[in-house]
Write a protein that holds these residues in place. Structure first.
Motif, mmCIF file in Angstrom:
data_model
loop_
_atom_site.group_PDB
_atom_site.id
_atom_site.type_symbol
_atom_site.label_atom_id
_atom_site.label_comp_id
_atom_site.label_asym_id
_atom_site.label_seq_id
_atom_site.Cartn_x
_atom_site.Cartn_y
_atom_site.Cartn_z
ATOM 1 N N GLU A 1 22.708 83.827 92.905
ATOM 2 C CA GLU A 1 23.290 82.556 93.431
ATOM 3 C C GLU A 1 22.181 81.916 94.134
ATOM 4 O O GLU A 1 22.389 80.733 94.224
ATOM 5 C CB GLU A 1 24.421 83.056 94.811
ATOM 6 N N LEU B 1 22.812 75.704 87.558
ATOM 7 C CA LEU B 1 23.671 74.766 88.374
ATOM 8 C C LEU B 1 24.754 75.540 89.027
ATOM 9 O O LEU B 1 25.028 75.210 90.228
ATOM 10 C CB LEU B 1 24.599 73.606 87.249
ATOM 11 N N GLU B 2 24.893 76.641 88.625
ATOM 12 C CA GLU B 2 25.834 77.628 89.083
ATOM 13 C C GLU B 2 25.711 79.035 88.515
ATOM 14 O O GLU B 2 25.373 79.271 87.597
ATOM 15 C CB GLU B 2 27.374 77.182 88.863
ATOM 16 N N ALA C 1 27.922 82.646 88.497
ATOM 17 C CA ALA C 1 29.288 82.997 88.868
ATOM 18 C C ALA C 1 29.352 84.503 88.150
ATOM 19 O O ALA C 1 28.496 84.585 87.446
ATOM 20 C CB ALA C 1 30.262 82.228 88.160
ATOM 21 N N ILE D 1 19.940 78.268 92.255
ATOM 22 C CA ILE D 1 20.386 77.051 91.758
ATOM 23 C C ILE D 1 19.107 76.263 91.970
ATOM 24 O O ILE D 1 18.322 76.031 92.862
ATOM 25 C CB ILE D 1 21.392 76.969 92.861
ATOM 26 N N THR E 1 25.796 78.781 84.705
ATOM 27 C CA THR E 1 25.955 77.144 84.180
ATOM 28 C C THR E 1 24.621 76.391 83.986
ATOM 29 O O THR E 1 24.031 76.650 85.117
ATOM 30 C CB THR E 1 26.884 76.467 85.146
#
Length: 133
Positions: free
Chosen positions: A86, A115-116, A118, A89, A123
């Motif tokens: 995480e 961008l993300e 999860a 980014i 992403t």
């Protein structure tokens, strides 16, 4: 018709000639090899990642350029090989295989910008991948 100076809209779609012997599956990453032909993305330096394959293309029995594949540039979710966290980014990520990205640059090509992150994937903005590599 003189196209010089005309704006082309919808510049996210590419139609790329495919490498002879290659098969590209829908919803996987496509790359362009040193000769300018599309092939499945792989952990290999020197490839330029083009985007996400939109329609299956089978050129396994064809010559270079005999088939063309539709590829879309944009933002897509790919599998995480477990190295992307995480806290990564806006860092670049790299191709692990045609469905997976990694934070490890060595021996691979840039897939895009994270961008993300999860549980179900990463992403990745692929609009910058391939530029200047």
């Amino acid at each position: 018709m003189d196209r010089t100076g005309n704006e082309r809209t919808g510049n996210r779609m590419l139609n790329i000639p495919v490498k002879g012997g290659a098969e590209l599956t829908e919803a996987t990453m496509a790359a362009i090899n040193g000769d300018g032909y599309a092939a499945p993305a792989a952990a290999s330096a020197g490839l330029r990642v083009a985007g996400c394959v939109q329609r299956y293309c089978d050129n396994r029995n064809g010559a270079d350029g005999e088939q063309a594949v539709s590829v879309k540039r944009g933002t897509f979710v790919w599998g995480n090989d477990g190295t992307i966290k995480e806290t990564d980014i806006l860092k670049p990520c790299y191709v692990k295989d045609e469905r997976t990205v990694t934070i490890t640059a060595e021996g691979s090509s840039m897939a895009g910008i994270i961008l993300e992150v999860a549980d179900d994937g990463v992403t990745v903005d692929m609009t910058q991948a391939g530029a200047g590599e």
